[in-house]
Design a protein around this motif. Structure first.
Motif, PDB file in Angstrom:
ATOM      1  N   ASP A 165       0.841  -1.189   0.000  1.00  0.00           N
ATOM      2  CA  ASP A 165       0.000   0.000   0.000  1.00  0.00           C
ATOM      3  C   ASP A 165       0.883   1.248   0.000  1.00  0.00           C
ATOM      4  O   ASP A 165       2.107   1.176   0.034  1.00  0.00           O
ATOM      5  CB  ASP A 165      -0.959  -0.011   1.197  1.00  0.00           C
ATOM      6  N   THR A 166       0.251   2.401  -0.009  1.00  0.00           N
ATOM      7  CA  THR A 166       0.989   3.648  -0.224  1.00  0.00           C
ATOM      8  C   THR A 166       1.938   3.985   0.921  1.00  0.00           C
ATOM      9  O   THR A 166       3.043   4.450   0.694  1.00  0.00           O
ATOM     10  CB  THR A 166       0.000   4.810  -0.423  1.00  0.00           C
ATOM     11  N   ASN A 167       1.512   3.771   2.164  1.00  0.00           N
ATOM     12  CA  ASN A 167       2.369   4.102   3.307  1.00  0.00           C
ATOM     13  C   ASN A 167       3.360   2.964   3.519  1.00  0.00           C
ATOM     14  O   ASN A 167       3.201   2.134   4.402  1.00  0.00           O
ATOM     15  CB  ASN A 167       1.524   4.333   4.561  1.00  0.00           C
ATOM     16  N   GLU A 168       4.403   2.947   2.692  1.00  0.00           N
ATOM     17  CA  GLU A 168       5.261   1.775   2.600  1.00  0.00           C
ATOM     18  C   GLU A 168       5.988   1.433   3.893  1.00  0.00           C
ATOM     19  O   GLU A 168       6.133   0.270   4.233  1.00  0.00           O
ATOM     20  CB  GLU A 168       6.273   1.969   1.472  1.00  0.00           C
ATOM     21  N   MET A 169       6.469   2.428   4.621  1.00  0.00           N
ATOM     22  CA  MET A 169       7.234   2.132   5.831  1.00  0.00           C
ATOM     23  C   MET A 169       6.343   1.630   6.964  1.00  0.00           C
ATOM     24  O   MET A 169       6.841   1.181   7.988  1.00  0.00           O
ATOM     25  CB  MET A 169       8.017   3.368   6.287  1.00  0.00           C
ATOM     26  N   CYS A 170       5.037   1.714   6.784  1.00  0.00           N
ATOM     27  CA  CYS A 170       4.113   1.203   7.797  1.00  0.00           C
ATOM     28  C   CYS A 170       3.263   0.053   7.264  1.00  0.00           C
ATOM     29  O   CYS A 170       2.368  -0.420   7.963  1.00  0.00           O
ATOM     30  CB  CYS A 170       3.190   2.316   8.288  1.00  0.00           C
ATOM     31  N   SER A 171       3.527  -0.382   6.053  1.00  0.00           N
ATOM     32  CA  SER A 171       2.682  -1.388   5.419  1.00  0.00           C
ATOM     33  C   SER A 171       2.637  -2.679   6.229  1.00  0.00           C
ATOM     34  O   SER A 171       3.670  -3.216   6.638  1.00  0.00           O
ATOM     35  CB  SER A 171       3.206  -1.694   4.010  1.00  0.00           C
ATOM     36  N   HIS A 172       1.429  -3.175   6.449  1.00  0.00           N
ATOM     37  CA  HIS A 172       1.269  -4.448   7.158  1.00  0.00           C
ATOM     38  C   HIS A 172       1.596  -5.634   6.253  1.00  0.00           C
ATOM     39  O   HIS A 172       1.732  -6.763   6.734  1.00  0.00           O
ATOM     40  CB  HIS A 172      -0.157  -4.573   7.699  1.00  0.00           C
ATOM     41  N   GLN A 173       1.705  -5.386   4.959  1.00  0.00           N
ATOM     42  CA  GLN A 173       2.057  -6.458   4.030  1.00  0.00           C
ATOM     43  C   GLN A 173       3.568  -6.627   3.896  1.00  0.00           C
ATOM     44  O   GLN A 173       4.030  -7.654   3.404  1.00  0.00           O
ATOM     45  CB  GLN A 173       1.447  -6.162   2.653  1.00  0.00           C
ATOM     46  N   ALA A 174       4.311  -5.628   4.323  1.00  0.00           N
ATOM     47  CA  ALA A 174       5.773  -5.695   4.241  1.00  0.00           C
ATOM     48  C   ALA A 174       6.334  -6.534   5.385  1.00  0.00           C
ATOM     49  O   ALA A 174       5.687  -6.727   6.418  1.00  0.00           O
ATOM     50  CB  ALA A 174       6.366  -4.293   4.284  1.00  0.00           C
ATOM     51  N   VAL A 175       7.541  -7.030   5.179  1.00  0.00           N
ATOM     52  CA  VAL A 175       8.299  -7.649   6.261  1.00  0.00           C
ATOM     53  C   VAL A 175       9.196  -6.564   6.850  1.00  0.00           C
ATOM     54  O   VAL A 175      10.019  -5.977   6.143  1.00  0.00           O
ATOM     55  CB  VAL A 175       9.153  -8.828   5.758  1.00  0.00           C
ATOM     56  N   HIS A 176       9.021  -6.288   8.122  1.00  0.00           N
ATOM     57  CA  HIS A 176       9.773  -5.226   8.780  1.00  0.00           C
ATOM     58  C   HIS A 176      10.907  -5.832   9.599  1.00  0.00           C
ATOM     59  O   HIS A 176      10.681  -6.727  10.418  1.00  0.00           O
ATOM     60  CB  HIS A 176       8.850  -4.394   9.671  1.00  0.00           C
ATOM     61  N   VAL A 177      12.110  -5.326   9.355  1.00  0.00           N
ATOM     62  CA  VAL A 177      13.310  -5.839  10.019  1.00  0.00           C
ATOM     63  C   VAL A 177      13.964  -4.701  10.792  1.00  0.00           C
ATOM     64  O   VAL A 177      14.215  -3.630  10.232  1.00  0.00           O
ATOM     65  CB  VAL A 177      14.313  -6.415   8.999  1.00  0.00           C
ATOM     66  N   ALA A 178      14.233  -4.927  12.062  1.00  0.00           N
ATOM     67  CA  ALA A 178      14.913  -3.937  12.904  1.00  0.00           C
ATOM     68  C   ALA A 178      16.303  -4.443  13.251  1.00  0.00           C
ATOM     69  O   ALA A 178      16.476  -5.605  13.617  1.00  0.00           O
ATOM     70  CB  ALA A 178      14.117  -3.669  14.178  1.00  0.00           C
ATOM     71  N   MET A 179      17.286  -3.555  13.113  1.00  0.00           N
ATOM     72  CA  MET A 179      18.671  -3.877  13.461  1.00  0.00           C
ATOM     73  C   MET A 179      19.329  -2.639  14.053  1.00  0.00           C
ATOM     74  O   MET A 179      18.996  -1.514  13.671  1.00  0.00           O
ATOM     75  CB  MET A 179      19.469  -4.311  12.219  1.00  0.00           C
ATOM     76  N   THR A 180      20.260  -2.847  14.956  1.00  0.00           N
ATOM     77  CA  THR A 180      21.074  -1.732  15.416  1.00  0.00           C
ATOM     78  C   THR A 180      22.224  -1.521  14.430  1.00  0.00           C
ATOM     79  O   THR A 180      22.618  -2.440  13.705  1.00  0.00           O
ATOM     80  CB  THR A 180      21.644  -1.992  16.822  1.00  0.00           C
ATOM     81  N   LEU A 181      22.735  -0.300  14.397  1.00  0.00           N
ATOM     82  CA  LEU A 181      23.885   0.030  13.548  1.00  0.00           C
ATOM     83  C   LEU A 181      24.980   0.601  14.422  1.00  0.00           C
ATOM     84  O   LEU A 181      24.750   1.548  15.176  1.00  0.00           O
ATOM     85  CB  LEU A 181      23.500   1.060  12.480  1.00  0.00           C
TER      86      LEU A 181
END
Length: 351
Positions: free
Chosen positions: A55-71
């Motif tokens: 969907d349009t709000n890509e960084m919040c999309s529930h269809q996306a796989v969200h990966v969190a990592m420290t840098l």
């Protein structure tokens, strides 16, 4: 008898020498402050035809796989390899969104530029982490690397990441995937679990806490009614909504505050997670955490794979593959990490 202009000549020479020393020191300091690692550009990866459109709000999309990592500068080489491995083995790499958490004092411009150069099409955001709140709560542990404030950023994920995110896969920087991360992200959490992680019930759970903890009549009842097992916090699937609703950050911090008053554990950021969640998590198949490849926390000796299938290789422990490879003292399994290494060496030839 020296002529008057000889003194002037010597003064000029001394002045030139002085300016040369200043220039050399300045250049050296400049080189030190800008001596960043350089990384190659990774191949571009594309979605398979079966992938859904976001969907349009890509960084919040529930269809996306969200990966969190420290840098972190010390582990950036590992982070870059981990990112590449995630993309390379994904069926829908363009549907992955990365959420990076560096220290608030890090050079965010450099980190953003480094990632963008190696992964020009990557969708990601950077969320600075102010470690000042947690720094005073960190107790020294068995290995100094475990005392880095950034290790405690996972305690604050629900606060750092956008409220629109409901589920995230948290990954350490010393691992590579050899399977589709969407399978890991789809780990069922059941009706109540806040997170899923690889559990190891054969580990000696009591060893993670001090005799002071176990001898205290109240504290020793912490795990009553819970089948508490050690679990690895380097690979987690987290329901951020449930985390926020249960205010689990506060629960973790309360244990850290108690630790400052009486020493109840020895091993860095892991024990507070165990105190809050052990026995109440959903399991992640062990194939998603072939852990301990960095050896123990003291010597970092070579280890073999555990029996069974492999979807993720995790160099937890003291030894890191890039350090051992650079020292020409690699362990056999470090060869499995090397293909994901994007470091640009000074003498590398462009293909």
């Amino acid at each position: 008898m020296p002529k008057p202009h000889d003194h002037l000549h010597r003064h000029h020479l001394l002045l030139l020498l002085f300016l040369l020393i200043i220039a050399t020191n300045s250049a050296s300091a400049s080189a030190t402050t800008t001596n960043y690692q350089r990384f190659k550009e990774a191949p571009q990866f594309y979605n398979s035809p079966a992938c859904s459109s976001l969907d349009t709000n890509e960084m919040c999309s529930h269809q996306a796989v969200h990966v969190a990592m420290t840098l972190d500068a010390a582990y950036l080489r590992g982070s870059m390899a981990a990112i590449l491995s995630v993309l390379q083995h994904s069926s829908c790499p363009q549907n992955i969104r990365f959420h990076f958490i560096p220290s608030a004092t890090a050079n965010h411009h450099h980190l953003r530029l480094t990632i963008s150069r190696s992964f020009p099409s990557l969708k990601f955001q950077i969320y600075p982490y102010d470690s000042s709140k947690v720094s005073g709560l960190i107790s020294t542990s068995i290995r100094s690397a475990l005392d880095c404030p950034l290790n405690y950023a996972r305690n604050y994920l629900a606060n750092l990441l956008p409220p629109c995110l409901s589920r995230v896969v948290y990954l350490d920087s010393d691992l590579v995937l050899v399977d589709d991360i969407a399978k890991l992200a789809a780990t069922p959490l059941g009706d109540r679990s806040v997170l899923a992680a690889p559990e190891y019930c054969n580990a000696n759970f009591t060893s993670y806490f001090t005799p002071t903890f176990w001898s205290n009549p109240t504290l020793s009842l912490t795990f009553a009614g819970r089948k508490a097992c050690y679990f690895n916090t380097g690979v987690m699937v987290i329901d951020l909504q449930r985390w926020r609703q249960g205010d689990y950050t506060t629960k973790i911090i309360e244990w850290m505050e108690l630790q400052k008053r009486m020493r109840i554990y020895e091993l860095g950021s892991l024990p507070p997670f165990l105190l809050v969640f052990a026995g109440n998590i959903a399991p992640v198949d062990h194939r998603w955490n072939q852990h301990g490849l960095g050896g123990d926390n003291y010597r970092g000796l070579c280890r073999n794979l555990h029996p069974g299938p492999v979807s993720l290789l995790h160099w937890s422990g003291k030894g890191k593959p890039w350090v051992r490879l650079d020292a020409n003292r690699p362990c056999p399994l470090d060869a499995l990490w090397a293909p994901y290494d994007l470091l640009q060496t000074p003498f590398a030839l462009e293909s």
